[in-house]
Scaffold this active site. Structure first.
Site, PDB file in Angstrom:
ATOM      1  N   GLU A  57      41.200  38.826  29.040  1.00 33.99           N
ATOM      2  CA  GLU A  57      39.738  38.753  29.196  1.00 33.99           C
ATOM      3  C   GLU A  57      39.024  38.110  28.019  1.00 33.99           C
ATOM      4  O   GLU A  57      38.172  37.251  28.188  1.00 33.99           O
ATOM      5  CB  GLU A  57      39.139  40.149  29.420  1.00 33.99           C
ATOM      6  CG  GLU A  57      39.171  40.622  30.864  1.00 33.99           C
ATOM      7  CD  GLU A  57      40.540  41.077  31.299  1.00 33.99           C
ATOM      8  OE1 GLU A  57      41.450  41.126  30.431  1.00 33.99           O
ATOM      9  OE2 GLU A  57      40.713  41.397  32.480  1.00 33.99           O
ATOM     10  N   HIS A 126      37.491  52.970  35.480  1.00 32.91           N
ATOM     11  CA  HIS A 126      37.224  51.857  36.386  1.00 32.91           C
ATOM     12  C   HIS A 126      35.906  52.005  37.128  1.00 32.91           C
ATOM     13  O   HIS A 126      35.697  51.368  38.148  1.00 32.91           O
ATOM     14  CB  HIS A 126      38.364  51.739  37.416  1.00 32.91           C
ATOM     15  CG  HIS A 126      39.637  51.210  36.842  1.00 32.91           C
ATOM     16  ND1 HIS A 126      40.399  51.923  35.959  1.00 32.91           N
ATOM     17  CD2 HIS A 126      40.267  50.023  37.019  1.00 32.91           C
ATOM     18  CE1 HIS A 126      41.457  51.208  35.605  1.00 32.91           C
ATOM     19  NE2 HIS A 126      41.403  50.053  36.235  1.00 32.91           N
TER      20      HIS A 126
END
Lengths: 327, 391
Positions: A57, A126
């Site tokens: 990322e 998440h």
């Protein structure tokens, strides 16, 4: 038209319109997107414009920023915004602040997009909502679509915008279908960034939300309508720059305010709305304190009963509205 | 550990004599048109061959490199002075000692290639074409600065120069992204992405290496190894200090960063490698900074004054070039002295401007938040203070 297909269509149209637009992220190409949002795009546009990245990322967000600085128009997908935390330095320090630091010499026309907030059963790491985190920063634009029309209009505006734009989607909304008005079918259908939409007119109370909770607010409004309470539901659409004027005008009409969001209460979107209402002309029109409906102040639990009570439900919104109206 | 460091420092000291391998006298007979010099061969990693072991220096090039390096040197020393006089605030990271790097790099690429570096950026900012005046004025935070006073030391930008980046290592994937744009557009431009020995240990550097290599991006990753990451010597921070090998699957070159010709030839070689579609390459420039990490670091708690002095007297990049030019009869000592005087004058004038130019107007505080946006209101310190933001 589902929200998923609306985003897909929006990206497809912009990829076709401008050679400089490209998409990168994990699984966006050959897998058709982790949530199938980019389905068919790789087949149509190929390796050059739809790029599968390794699980890096910070690296690929930085690469996307560099590409934007050098004249391309990248769409950088985070599989969920939870993973954007790894790359958040690139979003804030390299993308958001650069136009200012360079006094207008260097712009960063980039879009960061992906699902944000709670899903179903994916637990604490998440499920975080990043609206408040990204909405905090000058130099960034942050949008949060609710329905299919929002999704298409906002992704297109985001891609055409010459500034860094964060688009916070919602995984649970991807599969939801909505009426798609004829104007939304146009290849030039754009929704202006920075403008909220009044989804439902009302006279008794202003209810402001963004993303999935907008639907819950409309459900609550339908239930309350049967009891003679007419809610004005505002779909924020953009977190930053926030359209406070629309909220103020509404509050000056209804005299009551409830904000609804999926994120945590402390320092959230609702907190900002309440502060701005207090500081502005609408305060004197309030007949009751403004109130926030938010996610519970806990890391998202896994067990269904706990998860259900960690996100704002329709009944919670109704309760807050009635309390505010002293009913 | 001291021994390893001493070994590293001694590698910075030159082994090559300044005498030219050959020279050609010009028609006038006073100065040579050019001369050829031996340069230190680069250590190679995953490369069959490397840059040449000799370099041709024309008189014109020599004078240009000399003047440019002196400009960078004097500019940095002036910044030191202005900082101590409190005209410059906050962070100020100087690159005196490392002049051969920025000048050599520029000599090896085209003006339309792309360069990005860390916060130790003043030298590169200058060699990329931003004037000394606007650099010094940016440092003093005035409206005539290259970023109108809004960026400061670490955030200076120019055409084909992407800063000036404050977060250690963040420029590395950005530079790879610039290379992606070059490849995407089908141009033969390349991206020079600089980072330090300290930044080499950032995870995002490895991520950038991986993607640049996977996608064969035309990116020259350049590790400016000045032997210390702030106060930490390389062998205390890195399990492997062979930074030119740290690209693992990426070929690498170890270059004498104190020799402008060595840097130039290596850069040409690396640029060629990228332009021919072979993908990225890593260059380690072995160099040295005279100043501490920044103006708040005296730079002598983790290294000795003797070490600094040794480098200054044996491998100063400007001295090395000067010796070569004199030995090769490319210029006279007086001519170089004249250049010194010109440089001094130019820097003084720039500094004068930098301390007399007014600060930016308060009304401009909120400008440049967004690009191509209609004007909007920005909140100040309390709800009654409103600024106008214009793109």
């Amino acid at each position: 038209m589902t929200v998923r297909d609306a985003i897909n269509q929006g990206m497809d149209e912009e990829l076709e319109r401008d050679e400089k637009v490209f998409l990168l992220g994990e699984e966006v190409a050959q897998y058709d997107g982790a949530y199938k949002v980019s389905r068919g795009l790789w087949k149509k546009y190929g390796d050059k414009r739809i790029i599968d990245t390794p699980i890096s990322e910070m690296g690929f967000a930085g690469i996307a920023v560099g590409a934007a600085m050098a004249g391309l128009r990248p769409i950088c997908e985070f599989m969920t915004f939870n993973f954007s935390m790894q790359a958040i330095d690139q979003v804030i320090n390299s993308a958001a602040k650069t136009y200012y630091m360079s006094a207008g010499l260097q712009s960063v026309p980039i879009v960061f997009r992906g699902p944000n907030g709670a899903s179903a059963g994916v637990a604490a790491q998440h499920s975080q909502c990043f609206a408040a985190w990204y909405g905090h920063c000058p130099g960034l634009k942050v949008v949060s679509p609710w329905n299919a029309e929002d999704a298409k209009g906002l992704i297109k505006s985001a891609i055409r915008d010459n500034n860094p734009v964060v688009m916070l989607e919602n995984e649970l909304m991807y599969g939801v279908a909505f009426e798609f008005p004829p104007e939304a079918q146009s290849k030039d259908f754009l929704i202006p960034i920075g403008k909220a939409k009044i989804e439902r007119q009302g006279t008794h109370i202003t209810v402001v939300a963004h993303s999935r909770p907008v639907g819950h607010c409309l459900e609550a409004a339908t239930v309350l309508s049967k009891e003679g309470i007419e809610c004005e539901v505002i779909n924020l659409r953009t977190i930053r720059p926030m359209d406070v004027e629309t909220i103020e005008a509404s509050v000056m009409k209804t005299n009551h305010l409830v904000t609804v969001e999926g994120g945590w209460p402390q320092f959230g979107v609702g907190a900002e709305i309440c502060a701005r209402i207090m500081e502005g002309p609408a305060f004197n029109f309030l007949d009751a304190p403004a109130v926030r409906v938010t996610g519970a102040d806990v890391p998202m639990p896994y067990a269904k009963i706990l998860e259900d009570n960690s996100v704002p439900q329709v009944k919670d919104i109704i309760f807050a509205i009635k309390k505010t109206l002293n009913i | 550990m001291r021994k390893m460091l001493a070994a590293a420092v001694s590698r910075v000291l030159p082994r090559v004599a300044p005498k030219p391998a050959s020279r050609m006298l010009g028609a006038a007979g006073t100065f040579a048109d050019k001369a050829t010099f031996d340069i230190k061969p680069c250590e190679l990693y995953r490369l069959e061959e490397g840059p040449p072991a000799t370099a041709v220096l024309t008189r014109e090039e020599g004078l240009k490199y000399y003047k440019t390096m002196q400009m960078v040197r004097r500019m940095e020393l002036k910044a030191d002075q202005l900082y101590k006089q409190k005209f410059i605030r906050g962070f100020c990271h100087l690159c005196d000692g490392q002049e051969a790097c920025c000048v050599g790099l520029e000599a090896g690429i085209n003006p339309t290639d792309h360069v990005i570096t860390s916060y130790r950026a003043h030298g590169l900012c200058y060699t990329r074409g931003v004037s000394v005046r606007s650099i010094l004025t940016e440092l003093t935070g005035r409206r005539g600065g290259c970023a109108k006073g809004k960026g400061g030391s670490m955030h200076m930008y120019g055409k084909y120069f992407y800063g000036g980046n404050g977060i250690v290592g963040s420029q590395t994937p950005i530079g790879a992204g610039i290379a992606l744009a070059c490849k995407y557009k089908g141009s033969s431009e390349i991206s020079l992405t600089l980072y330090g020995d300290g930044a080499a240990n950032q995870g995002q550097v490895a991520e950038a290496f991986n993607m640049a290599s996977l996608w064969k991006l035309p990116c020259v990753f350049i590790c400016e190894n000045n032997l210390y990451g702030m106060g930490t010597a390389t062998d205390r921070a890195a399990a492997s200090t062979e930074y030119y090998k740290r690209g693992h699957f990426i070929p690498g070159l170890k270059v004498d960063g104190m020799d402008v010709l060595c840097v130039r030839e290596a850069t040409k070689f690396a640029a060629d490698h990228c332009r021919s579609g072979k993908g990225p390459i890593v260059m380690e420039l072995h160099t040295y900074r005279y100043h501490g990490h920044s103006m708040s670091d005296p730079g002598v708690s983790y290294r000795t004054r003797e070490e600094i002095q040794a480098v200054r007297s044996k491998s100063d990049p400007i001295m090395l070039l000067k010796d070569r030019m004199l030995a090769g009869k490319l210029a006279s000592a007086d001519e170089l002295k004249d250049i010194d005087a010109d440089v001094k004058k130019e820097i003084e004038e720039a500094a004068q401007f930098a301390i007399t130019d007014p600060e930016p107007a308060l009304e401009e505080i909120a400008h440049h938040i967004y690009k191509d946006n209609p004007p909007f209101e920005v909140r100040g310190a309390n709800p009654w203070i409103k600024f106008k933001s214009v793109s």
